[in-house]
Design an enzyme around this catalytic site. Sequence first.
Site, PDB file in Angstrom:
ATOM      1  N   LYS A 173      49.684  -6.406 -18.085  1.00 30.66           N
ATOM      2  CA  LYS A 173      50.630  -5.630 -18.882  1.00 30.66           C
ATOM      3  C   LYS A 173      51.869  -6.432 -19.267  1.00 30.66           C
ATOM      4  O   LYS A 173      52.174  -7.478 -18.706  1.00 30.66           O
ATOM      5  CB  LYS A 173      51.015  -4.347 -18.136  1.00 30.66           C
ATOM      6  CG  LYS A 173      49.903  -3.298 -18.193  1.00 30.66           C
ATOM      7  CD  LYS A 173      50.359  -1.947 -17.699  1.00 30.66           C
ATOM      8  CE  LYS A 173      49.258  -0.905 -17.931  1.00 30.66           C
ATOM      9  NZ  LYS A 173      49.634   0.418 -17.395  1.00 30.66           N
ATOM     10  N   ARG A 192      43.552  -0.324 -11.040  1.00 32.15           N
ATOM     11  CA  ARG A 192      42.867  -0.344 -12.341  1.00 32.15           C
ATOM     12  C   ARG A 192      43.108  -1.709 -12.983  1.00 32.15           C
ATOM     13  O   ARG A 192      44.242  -2.054 -13.316  1.00 32.15           O
ATOM     14  CB  ARG A 192      43.410   0.784 -13.226  1.00 32.15           C
ATOM     15  CG  ARG A 192      42.733   0.900 -14.589  1.00 32.15           C
ATOM     16  CD  ARG A 192      43.360   2.033 -15.402  1.00 32.15           C
ATOM     17  NE  ARG A 192      42.703   2.190 -16.695  1.00 32.15           N
ATOM     18  CZ  ARG A 192      43.028   1.527 -17.800  1.00 32.15           C
ATOM     19  NH1 ARG A 192      44.029   0.643 -17.751  1.00 32.15           N
ATOM     20  NH2 ARG A 192      42.370   1.724 -18.930  1.00 32.15           N
TER      21      ARG A 192
END
Length: 283
Positions: A228, A262
């Site tokens: 991210k 995740r």
Amino acid sequence: MKSVQYPTRLPCGNRVLDLAQPHVMGILNVTPDSFSDGGCFNARDAALRHAAEMVAAGATLIDVGGESTRPGARPVSPTEELERVAPVVEAIARELDVVISLDTSTPAVMREGARLGAGMINDVRALRRDGALDAAADTGLAVCLMHMLGEPGSMQQDPRYQDVVREVGEFLAERMQACLAAGVPEDRIVLDPGFGFAKTLAHNLSLFKHMEALHQLGRPLLVGVSRKSMIGQALGREVHQRLSGSLALAALAVAKGACILRVHDVAETVDAVRMIAAVQAAE
């Protein structure tokens, strides 16, 4: 490792996850525009091959998403999302021994995905779309509720908090209560702080540092930080250069009591989790 007292049994459709040890959830985006792997796994056969590779690498959940939620992503219709997701869910359910998670906010996808063999609904909007709460309750599946302000297209336009940890916790507590009122049992609820969703780098770092405060909600935490922008901003790395940062945060998340990670890079994350477990098991 942070010791967190949760019930270890998470019912996921026709399977049960034992949360006594952390699990790795592999990301499978069947979209043309996801931030890291958009367009790579649109075709059913390519998606199934990638899912099989992640299961072989140690993933116990596969998160199938048909709508990109990156900042600025365009909305897709329920029909388009279903056309992307349904064949992949059906193929994975038929071919692989793994919990299938539906990365969706769309009631029709929840219902059809459950029929095809999914075991969890992973909703970045925390079941706030019209009909989503009822659909999730009707499926009987586990649900993951994520914190986000606004919508993906505009969520990064000047997000503000007085106290990000407290406000994320209050939001998740409210969504838990909405689920309980709609008939979703507490033992099927997982919570996600929503790193990267309507949060600046400072918000993300503070929320991660104080993640343990969310354990007072009494439910397992799912953490998704793989590749991210918070890693890119902190380290000055492009998407394809964020493995080291992703693994550092995965290990730190486990130390802070996260139950599900995740990730895009399953094999590497599984090694990190196993290494932590080996140390924890030593005399």
